[in-house]
Design a protein around this motif. Structure first.
Motif, PDB file in Angstrom:
ATOM      1  N   ALA A  33       0.832  -1.209   0.000  1.00 43.97           N
ATOM      2  CA  ALA A  33       0.000   0.000   0.000  1.00 43.97           C
ATOM      3  C   ALA A  33       0.867   1.262   0.000  1.00 43.97           C
ATOM      4  O   ALA A  33       0.557   2.235  -0.693  1.00 43.97           O
ATOM      5  N   THR A  34       1.962   1.240   0.751  1.00 44.08           N
ATOM      6  CA  THR A  34       2.853   2.404   0.782  1.00 44.08           C
ATOM      7  C   THR A  34       3.494   2.635  -0.579  1.00 44.08           C
ATOM      8  O   THR A  34       3.571   3.775  -1.057  1.00 44.08           O
ATOM      9  N   HIS A  35       3.934   1.564  -1.233  1.00 45.14           N
ATOM     10  CA  HIS A  35       4.551   1.713  -2.555  1.00 45.14           C
ATOM     11  C   HIS A  35       3.541   2.212  -3.587  1.00 45.14           C
ATOM     12  O   HIS A  35       3.871   3.056  -4.418  1.00 45.14           O
ATOM     13  N   VAL A  36       2.328   1.702  -3.533  1.00 44.43           N
ATOM     14  CA  VAL A  36       1.290   2.154  -4.470  1.00 44.43           C
ATOM     15  C   VAL A  36       0.982   3.633  -4.236  1.00 44.43           C
ATOM     16  O   VAL A  36       0.851   4.407  -5.187  1.00 44.43           O
ATOM     17  N   LEU A  37       0.897   4.030  -2.971  1.00 44.12           N
ATOM     18  CA  LEU A  37       0.619   5.434  -2.656  1.00 44.12           C
ATOM     19  C   LEU A  37       1.737   6.350  -3.153  1.00 44.12           C
ATOM     20  O   LEU A  37       1.474   7.403  -3.753  1.00 44.12           O
ATOM     21  N   LEU A  38       2.977   5.945  -2.938  1.00 42.02           N
ATOM     22  CA  LEU A  38       4.105   6.759  -3.413  1.00 42.02           C
ATOM     23  C   LEU A  38       4.134   6.836  -4.933  1.00 42.02           C
ATOM     24  O   LEU A  38       4.416   7.906  -5.501  1.00 42.02           O
ATOM     25  N   ALA A  39       3.847   5.730  -5.605  1.00 43.06           N
ATOM     26  CA  ALA A  39       3.831   5.742  -7.070  1.00 43.06           C
ATOM     27  C   ALA A  39       2.715   6.649  -7.589  1.00 43.06           C
ATOM     28  O   ALA A  39       2.916   7.406  -8.548  1.00 43.06           O
ATOM     29  N   PHE A  40       1.560   6.606  -6.942  1.00 44.60           N
ATOM     30  CA  PHE A  40       0.441   7.454  -7.359  1.00 44.60           C
ATOM     31  C   PHE A  40       0.771   8.928  -7.151  1.00 44.60           C
ATOM     32  O   PHE A  40       0.485   9.772  -8.015  1.00 44.60           O
ATOM     33  N   MET A  41       1.397   9.258  -6.033  1.00 45.02           N
ATOM     34  CA  MET A  41       1.773  10.650  -5.767  1.00 45.02           C
ATOM     35  C   MET A  41       2.825  11.118  -6.764  1.00 45.02           C
ATOM     36  O   MET A  41       2.774  12.261  -7.237  1.00 45.02           O
ATOM     37  N   SER A  42       3.772  10.251  -7.101  1.00 45.99           N
ATOM     38  CA  SER A  42       4.778  10.616  -8.095  1.00 45.99           C
ATOM     39  C   SER A  42       4.131  10.856  -9.456  1.00 45.99           C
ATOM     40  O   SER A  42       4.508  11.782 -10.178  1.00 45.99           O
ATOM     41  N   LEU A  43       3.168  10.032  -9.795  1.00 44.45           N
ATOM     42  CA  LEU A  43       2.448  10.201 -11.062  1.00 44.45           C
ATOM     43  C   LEU A  43       1.703  11.536 -11.077  1.00 44.45           C
ATOM     44  O   LEU A  43       1.710  12.249 -12.092  1.00 44.45           O
ATOM     45  N   LEU A  44       1.080  11.887  -9.953  1.00 43.75           N
ATOM     46  CA  LEU A  44       0.389  13.176  -9.875  1.00 43.75           C
ATOM     47  C   LEU A  44       1.362  14.339 -10.037  1.00 43.75           C
ATOM     48  O   LEU A  44       1.043  15.340 -10.697  1.00 43.75           O
ATOM     49  N   VAL A  45       2.548  14.228  -9.456  1.00 43.68           N
ATOM     50  CA  VAL A  45       3.549  15.292  -9.582  1.00 43.68           C
ATOM     51  C   VAL A  45       3.997  15.427 -11.030  1.00 43.68           C
ATOM     52  O   VAL A  45       4.124  16.535 -11.560  1.00 43.68           O
ATOM     53  N   VAL A  46       4.221  14.303 -11.709  1.00 48.01           N
ATOM     54  CA  VAL A  46       4.655  14.343 -13.116  1.00 48.01           C
ATOM     55  C   VAL A  46       3.560  14.962 -13.984  1.00 48.01           C
ATOM     56  O   VAL A  46       3.824  15.791 -14.843  1.00 48.01           O
ATOM     57  N   ILE A  47       2.315  14.588 -13.738  1.00 50.53           N
ATOM     58  CA  ILE A  47       1.196  15.158 -14.517  1.00 50.53           C
ATOM     59  C   ILE A  47       1.078  16.646 -14.259  1.00 50.53           C
ATOM     60  O   ILE A  47       0.866  17.447 -15.185  1.00 50.53           O
ATOM     61  N   ALA A  48       1.220  17.061 -13.001  1.00 46.00           N
ATOM     62  CA  ALA A  48       1.101  18.481 -12.671  1.00 46.00           C
ATOM     63  C   ALA A  48       2.229  19.302 -13.293  1.00 46.00           C
ATOM     64  O   ALA A  48       2.002  20.453 -13.704  1.00 46.00           O
ATOM     65  N   LYS A  49       3.409  18.737 -13.394  1.00 46.89           N
ATOM     66  CA  LYS A  49       4.539  19.487 -13.970  1.00 46.89           C
ATOM     67  C   LYS A  49       4.427  19.602 -15.483  1.00 46.89           C
ATOM     68  O   LYS A  49       4.920  20.557 -16.073  1.00 46.89           O
TER      69      LYS A  49
END
Length: 51
Positions: A33-49
Motif C-alpha cells: 500500500a505504501t509503494h502504491v501510494l508513493l507511485a500514485f503521488m509521483s504520477l500526480l507530480v509528473v502530470i502536474a509538472k
C-alpha cells in the motif's frame, strides 16, 4: 549443600517463538500500500509538472 534433584527445579514454561502468519500478511499489505501510494503521488507530480 542443597539437594539438586530434578524434581526441585521448576518446569520450563513453553514460549512461542514463531510469529503468527497474520503479522507477515499485514506487513506485506502495508508495504504494498505504501509503494502504491508513493507511485500514485509521483504520477500526480509528473502530470502536474507537464501541464
Amino acid at each position: 549443600m542443597p539437594d539438586q534433584t530434578p524434581e526441585a527445579s521448576p518446569a520450563r514454561e513453553y514460549v512461542e517463538t514463531r510469529t503468527p502468519r497474520g503479522v507477515y500478511v499485514r506487513v506485506f499489505i502495508y508495504v504494498v500500500a505504501t509503494h502504491v501510494l508513493l507511485a500514485f503521488m509521483s504520477l500526480l507530480v509528473v502530470i502536474a509538472k507537464t501541464r
